[in-house]
Design an enzyme around this catalytic site. Structure first.
Site, PDB file in Angstrom:
ATOM      1  N   GLU A 242      10.530   0.820   2.020  1.00 29.39           N
ATOM      2  CA  GLU A 242       9.872   0.019   3.056  1.00 29.39           C
ATOM      3  C   GLU A 242      10.686  -1.254   3.334  1.00 29.39           C
ATOM      4  OE1 GLU A 242       5.786  -1.981   2.889  1.00 29.39           O
ATOM      5  OE2 GLU A 242       5.268  -0.158   3.942  1.00 29.39           O
TER       6      GLU A 242
ATOM      7  N   HIS B 266      11.846  19.826 -16.081  1.00 28.85           N
ATOM      8  CA  HIS B 266      11.280  21.162 -15.867  1.00 28.85           C
ATOM      9  C   HIS B 266      10.927  21.372 -14.401  1.00 28.85           C
ATOM     10  CE1 HIS B 266      11.140  21.734 -20.189  1.00 28.85           C
ATOM     11  NE2 HIS B 266      10.692  20.487 -20.261  1.00 28.85           N
TER      12      HIS B 266
ATOM     13  N   LYS C  31      -0.160   3.219  12.955  1.00 30.71           N
ATOM     14  CA  LYS C  31      -1.531   2.678  12.928  1.00 30.71           C
ATOM     15  C   LYS C  31      -2.151   2.756  14.323  1.00 30.71           C
ATOM     16  CE  LYS C  31      -0.314  -0.477   9.187  1.00 30.71           C
ATOM     17  NZ  LYS C  31      -0.070  -1.845   8.790  1.00 30.71           N
TER      18      LYS C  31
END
Ligand code: F6P
Length: 549
Positions: free
Chosen positions: A357, A388, A512
């Site tokens: 960000e 794994h 937004k």
């Protein structure tokens, strides 16, 4: 002059053609002193850059690049409160949050250290009230559960820290449980509300802006839940069951949080840099205020180092410059964060926000498009679990990846029960052995194996994947503070070289706005439908049809 045209950049480009041809096996063979040369120490941190694809000249050329871009001056600007967040015209003073109370820092004629410590003291009083069972719910029963509601920077730091420091429970007389809720869809909250007792539950609404829909939606649900369960009037519920933490006191007041229960921070604290402010309230609740202050002290210790150490031995600077080297000169665009300690499980997510960000940008400070790469893709997982899962790609895939291995050297040494310590310490050593083994194989490939014999082609490991290993003496609040501050300053340093602003996040704004339009459409308002693409319209239609069932 454009960055890539500068003499320093060009020298690095030329230098990279030699290093590109060398394998880490060659670099270790050619320089027996490289481990000491590239290992640094600061207080509780030991940082080994020797498995990076660098030689002594590389660091010299990189520090030349840093000087040519006025890094030293820019570091001073950061600490002294200059408006380094230029697009939003404000300073970025997370480092001030860690200043001891005898220091001062003037911002626009105001000593911010006084304000910071006043809020920390207010937070301390709230912590004490909760720890001593003085904070009571509507029925008079003491608060036992604290639900921290926030998202992004108002969530990730405290969440990561509380997990990391779970071995440091506060010896409060009245035990509290701290929970975190961030997800907008209500799934985390609904699980919690099933098990919590409303009269014993405090909600902490943490939001710098106090306008973030995710957080406000969860806050409203929490309020409705207590009101419905208690049959008590809203004012009383808000008074006894809600604390707010924000840089926007008016909005907290409008929500109904009383002034006593409001903790403040300031617009000059970036959301993703805010865990050192009162956003750290849940940390102080879990580990106690004195240990929260140790965390601040650790971060401050790294601040002092970053501000004063020469570039050649400045650890955040070197970490940043080596990152630049990998990204811009060795063409590596993936970065794995691999803690070898389950307590650091949330560190990768924290760093994803901090780095991506901050530096996931393509616009320079002088409003041009960059013609070089900036922040790479960062992801991570607890190292042994990732072994794994995605290590196959690290070892034998086609992508070049740089890795950070992070582990405490010591663990379980002073566990309560001596026997338990010994058994668990074995597991810690096992994790460390895997950590060191993996960075070896990544660096040296098959050459790391002592008796390798004939290796079939499909089993071959080519190595030459660069990594840094960060060993903490122990995962204490102080050491964690140092570690996080190290990454913050690394991010700032890289932004200086890339000439971008690490303190804004315009790339999250449009989402937004569009979400609001889409919400209207999902609620049957077709105002924005004409601008919508056919795919989105069909998804909305399909959803509405399925909701009707
Ligand atoms: O949407 C991104 C963002 O603004 C982050 O930068 C921030 O940490 C998060 O949202 C939460 O914001 P706030 O603390 O204002 O609720």
């Amino acid at each position: 002059m454009d960055l890539t045209q500068s003499a320093e950049w060009q020298s690095l480009k030329e230098h990279s053609t030699t290093i590109e041809k060398s394998h880490l096996n060659d670099l270790f063979r050619d320089d027996p002193a490289r481990q000491e040369r590239f290992t640094f120490r600061n207080q509780d941190l030991h940082i080994d850059f020797s498995k990076q694809r660098i030689v002594a000249d590389t660091l010299g050329l990189l520090t030349d690049l840093a000087r040519a871009n006025n890094l030293e001056g820019r570091i001073e600007d950061l600490f002294s409160g200059k408006k380094v967040n230029s697009f939003e015209s404000r300073p970025a003073l997370h480092s001030a949050l860690r200043l001891p109370n005898y220091r001062s820092l003037d911002v626009d004629g105001n000593d911010v250290v006084i304000d910071i410590h006043a809020q920390l003291s207010k937070m301390e009083r709230l912590v004490e009230r909760l720890h001593s069972a003085q904070a009571r719910g509507y029925s008079g029963r003491p608060i036992r559960n604290v639900v921290h509601i926030g998202v992004g920077g108002s969530d990730l730091g405290p969440l990561m820290t509380n997990r990391a420091l779970c071995d440091y429970p506060c010896p409060a007389s009245h035990p509290l449980e701290v929970f975190f809720v961030s997800s907008m869809d209500g799934s985390q909250l609904s699980l919690l509300l099933r098990k919590l007792e409303p009269s014993e539950t405090l909600f902490v609404i943490a939001s710098k802006s106090f306008t973030t829909l995710d957080t406000l939606a969860n806050a409203e649900t929490a309020k409705d839940w207590i009101m419905e369960r208690s049959n008590v009037e809203e004012r009383m519920i808000l008074q006894h069951h809600f604390v707010g933490i924000s840089a926007n006191p008016d909005k907290m007041t409008r929500f109904g949080i009383r002034e006593d229960n409001q903790l403040l921070f300031w617009d000059w604290v970036g959301g993703r840099y805010s865990m050192w402010s009162c956003i750290g309230f849940p940390i102080a609740l879990q580990i106690g205020m004195h240990r929260f202050r140790d965390l601040l002290a650790g971060a401050h210790c790294m601040d002092e180092h970053f501000r004063s150490a020469p570039l050649e031995s400045n650890i955040p600077v070197l970490m940043a410059l080596i990152g630049i080297w990998n990204i811009n000169f060795l063409d590596i665009h993936a970065h794995a964060v691999l803690p070898y300690d389950g307590r650091l499980a949330r560190l990768p997510a924290y760093l994803e926000q901090l780095e991506m960000e901050s530096n996931g940008k393509h616009t320079t400070l002088d409003l041009k498009n960059v013609d070089y790469s900036t922040c790479p893709i960062i992801w991570g997982e607890i190292g042994p679990n990732a072994q794994h899962a995605f290590y196959q790609l690290l070892h034998q895939g086609t992508e070049k990846v740089m890795c950070d291995f992070i582990a405490p050297a010591r663990r379980y040494n002073d566990f309560d029960d001596q026997k338990g310590s010994e058994i668990l310490r074995k597991q810690h050593i096992l994790a460390l052995s895997n950590c060191f083994a993996q960075s070896r194989i990544l660096a040296f490939g098959d050459h790391a194996i002592s008796n390798k014999g004939e290796v079939p082609f499909y089993k071959r490991y080519h190595g030459n994947q660069p990594s840094t290993t960060i060993l903490l003496d122990e995962l204490t609040p102080f050491a964690l503070g140092q570690l996080i501050s190290l990454y913050e300053h690394k991010v700032f340093t890289q932004s200086v070289i890339w000439n971008i602003n690490p303190f804004d996040q315009w790339g999250v704004e449009l989402g937004k706005v569009m979400a609001n339009e889409t919400l209207a459409a999902l609620n049957g308002d077709t105002t924005h439908s004409e601008q919508m693409d056919t795919s989105t319209l069909a998804l909305i239609k399909q959803t509405l049809e399925l909701q009707d069932v």
